[in-house]
Design a protein around this motif. Structure first.
Motif, mmCIF file in Angstrom:
data_model
loop_
_atom_site.group_PDB
_atom_site.id
_atom_site.type_symbol
_atom_site.label_atom_id
_atom_site.label_comp_id
_atom_site.label_asym_id
_atom_site.label_seq_id
_atom_site.Cartn_x
_atom_site.Cartn_y
_atom_site.Cartn_z
ATOM 1 N N UNK A 146 15.617 -53.223 -41.334
ATOM 2 C CA UNK A 146 14.867 -54.476 -41.252
ATOM 3 C C UNK A 146 13.377 -54.150 -41.327
ATOM 4 N N UNK A 147 12.734 -54.576 -42.385
ATOM 5 C CA UNK A 147 11.333 -54.217 -42.602
ATOM 6 C C UNK A 147 10.400 -54.842 -41.573
ATOM 7 N N UNK A 148 10.820 -55.930 -40.956
ATOM 8 C CA UNK A 148 9.978 -56.562 -39.945
ATOM 9 C C UNK A 148 9.960 -55.764 -38.651
ATOM 10 N N UNK A 149 11.004 -54.990 -38.427
ATOM 11 C CA UNK A 149 11.084 -54.216 -37.189
ATOM 12 C C UNK A 149 10.832 -52.726 -37.402
ATOM 13 N N UNK A 150 10.968 -52.248 -38.621
ATOM 14 C CA UNK A 150 10.757 -50.832 -38.928
ATOM 15 C C UNK A 150 9.831 -50.750 -40.125
ATOM 16 N N UNK A 151 8.548 -50.594 -39.859
ATOM 17 C CA UNK A 151 7.567 -50.605 -40.940
ATOM 18 C C UNK A 151 7.685 -49.376 -41.844
ATOM 19 N N UNK A 152 8.112 -48.263 -41.259
ATOM 20 C CA UNK A 152 8.242 -47.036 -42.037
ATOM 21 C C UNK A 152 9.711 -46.798 -42.351
ATOM 22 N N UNK A 153 10.077 -46.699 -43.623
ATOM 23 C CA UNK A 153 11.488 -46.520 -43.983
ATOM 24 C C UNK A 153 12.059 -45.233 -43.382
ATOM 25 N N UNK A 154 13.287 -45.254 -42.929
ATOM 26 C CA UNK A 154 13.914 -44.013 -42.454
ATOM 27 C C UNK A 154 14.140 -43.076 -43.630
ATOM 28 N N UNK A 235 21.182 -49.840 -40.350
ATOM 29 C CA UNK A 235 22.624 -49.883 -40.574
ATOM 30 C C UNK A 235 23.025 -48.834 -41.613
ATOM 31 N N UNK A 236 24.142 -48.161 -41.348
ATOM 32 C CA UNK A 236 24.770 -47.329 -42.372
ATOM 33 C C UNK A 236 25.543 -48.260 -43.291
ATOM 34 N N UNK A 237 25.187 -48.249 -44.580
ATOM 35 C CA UNK A 237 25.758 -49.200 -45.539
ATOM 36 C C UNK A 237 26.940 -48.573 -46.263
ATOM 37 N N UNK A 238 28.115 -48.693 -45.691
ATOM 38 C CA UNK A 238 29.312 -48.128 -46.307
ATOM 39 C C UNK A 238 29.600 -48.760 -47.667
ATOM 40 N N UNK A 239 29.172 -50.011 -47.859
ATOM 41 C CA UNK A 239 29.409 -50.713 -49.121
ATOM 42 C C UNK A 239 28.139 -50.805 -49.968
ATOM 43 N N UNK A 240 27.125 -50.031 -49.600
ATOM 44 C CA UNK A 240 25.961 -49.864 -50.435
ATOM 45 C C UNK A 240 25.082 -51.086 -50.602
ATOM 46 N N UNK A 241 24.502 -51.198 -51.805
ATOM 47 C CA UNK A 241 23.518 -52.240 -52.079
ATOM 48 C C UNK A 241 24.127 -53.637 -52.067
ATOM 49 N N UNK A 242 25.430 -53.726 -52.150
ATOM 50 C CA UNK A 242 26.080 -55.028 -52.050
ATOM 51 C C UNK A 242 25.808 -55.640 -50.676
ATOM 52 N N UNK A 243 25.767 -54.802 -49.634
ATOM 53 C CA UNK A 243 25.428 -55.297 -48.295
ATOM 54 C C UNK A 243 23.973 -55.728 -48.222
ATOM 55 N N UNK A 244 23.106 -55.020 -48.940
ATOM 56 C CA UNK A 244 21.690 -55.405 -48.971
ATOM 57 C C UNK A 244 21.552 -56.823 -49.525
ATOM 58 N N UNK A 245 22.273 -57.119 -50.608
ATOM 59 C CA UNK A 245 22.210 -58.460 -51.185
ATOM 60 C C UNK A 245 22.705 -59.509 -50.195
ATOM 61 N N UNK A 253 14.902 -59.686 -43.856
ATOM 62 C CA UNK A 253 13.939 -58.976 -44.699
ATOM 63 C C UNK A 253 14.345 -57.502 -44.743
ATOM 64 N N UNK A 254 15.397 -57.226 -45.484
ATOM 65 C CA UNK A 254 16.000 -55.891 -45.478
ATOM 66 C C UNK A 254 15.573 -55.085 -46.693
ATOM 67 N N UNK A 255 15.635 -53.783 -46.538
ATOM 68 C CA UNK A 255 15.407 -52.862 -47.651
ATOM 69 C C UNK A 255 16.395 -51.710 -47.521
ATOM 70 N N UNK A 256 16.381 -50.821 -48.525
ATOM 71 C CA UNK A 256 17.453 -49.838 -48.679
ATOM 72 C C UNK A 256 16.872 -48.496 -49.071
ATOM 73 N N UNK A 257 17.405 -47.425 -48.479
ATOM 74 C CA UNK A 257 16.945 -46.091 -48.844
ATOM 75 C C UNK A 257 18.145 -45.152 -48.989
ATOM 76 N N UNK A 258 17.967 -44.134 -49.815
ATOM 77 C CA UNK A 258 18.917 -43.037 -49.912
ATOM 78 C C UNK A 258 18.337 -41.896 -49.080
#
Length: 352
Positions: A146-154, A235-245, A253-258
């Motif tokens: 959540x970009x609103x709560x974690x300004x720096x991506x993990x 969150x660990x996204x077991x289903x990938x970018x589909x969960x982001x959508x 306000x979510x974002x995604x990293x590898x």
């Protein structure tokens, strides 16, 4: 039963129900295709039929188990070409259900992105100099925040264990992938083959994960509800970018990293059935057709999956993707995970 990886399919090819084939026209060569929904869209089938003069009989599957049962029912005699992921392909080869790929019959292999042309770097797609599968669709399991709560991506999978995020992490309820995550945190040589000495530290890591996590999910929709209800950060996204959508659609306000260690990733390949016999060339023509731009575009735009021929801003060439492989023992992983999730101590988890 093998840990199922589900796709969020947005459309169904030809309106076919799972397991029921689309009838082929009489008097034409017939290609029998076995695949997931969304892999052979109506317009793709139509254009192949027009260019090849053949008719396509499509049968859909809804799980890895369903695929295995259909291919084993008559030693694959009902199908000419099918789609299977690299972690499963080995057992089809061992059962003699797979024919070698004749690269000369698939000129569009040259259109694939470099990472997918290096078949030797993808475990499971070949044996020695023989190629057994052609990469087609993929998705990786990254981290959503959540970009609103974690300004720096993990930047590491270890963020799931961060004590500052205790009670604000959502994870997947499955032993196979969670032991692979523990292996990554422990920096083991491979996340898919635990040695006997690795089990105890892996169990300790997963008990720590259980204590840090606010909730575990098994379905994509459930992960969204948990994320919002728990006001989660990561969150660990077991289903990938589909969960982001899904999360973005739900107003997060979510974002995604590898992660830097690499993301576990499944890769589906087109494979020619050893029972194809007279249809071997037609099966190769089908694979070649599915590597053309229209089919690749539809796979991504309509199904939200990565394709192997088109570059995407979502992926960098240096992203580390760890293609799933068969693990040392799914049964043991899931047995121990069941004990961990129940709240058992390490000594009880590991008790025989």
């Amino acid at each position: 039963m093998r840990e199922q990886r589900r796709k969020l399919i947005l459309g169904m090819s030809l309106g076919v129900l799972s397991g029921r084939p689309h009838a082929a026209a009489q008097g034409k060569p017939r290609l029998r295709v076995l695949a997931w929904p969304g892999y052979a869209e109506p317009e793709v089938i139509k254009s192949f039929e027009q260019s090849s003069g053949a008719s396509v009989e499509l049968t859909l599957i809804d799980s890895d188990l369903d695929l295995w049962q259909k291919m084993n029912a008559k030693r694959g005699a009902d199908f000419d070409v099918f789609a299977v992921n690299t972690a499963e392909l080995t057992r089809y080869v061992e059962q003699g259900l797979v024919a070698n790929i004749e690269a000369g019959l698939i000129p569009n292999l040259a259109q694939q992105l470099p990472r997918f042309r290096r078949s030797a770097a993808i475990p499971g797609v070949g044996v020695g100099a023989q190629t057994l599968g052609v990469p087609f669709a993929f998705a990786e399991m990254g981290l959503i925040y959540d970009r609103r709560q974690m300004q720096r991506p993990p930047d590491s999978v270890t963020a799931l264990w961060d004590p500052h995020l205790r009670g604000r992490v959502i994870a997947y309820d499955g032993g196979t992938h969670n032991f692979s995550l523990a292996a990554q945190v422990l920096r083991l040589p491979t996340p898919f083959k635990l040695a006997e000495s690795d089990w105890a530290p892996a169990v300790d890591r997963l008990i720590a994960l259980r204590r840090n996590v606010a909730g575990f999910y098994t379905r994509p929709e459930e992960s969204v509800a948990l994320f919002k209800r728990r006001q989660a950060v990561l969150m660990f996204a077991n289903f990938g970018r589909q969960q982001l959508l899904l999360l973005k659609s739900a107003g997060v306000d979510a974002d995604y990293v590898i992660p830097s260690e690499g993301a576990l990733a499944w890769l589906d390949c087109w494979v020619v059935s050893s029972a194809a016999q007279q249809n071997t060339k037609l099966a190769h023509a089908w694979i070649n057709h599915l590597l053309e731009q229209p089919a690749s575009h539809l796979l991504t735009s309509r199904q939200g999956l990565g394709n192997t021929t088109q570059a995407s801003a979502d992926y960098r060439a240096d992203d580390k993707l760890l293609w799933l492989q068969a693990v040392e023992s799914e049964e043991r992983r899931n047995l121990l995970w069941g004990r961990i999730i129940s709240g058992d101590r390490a000594s009880k988890v590991l008790a025989t």
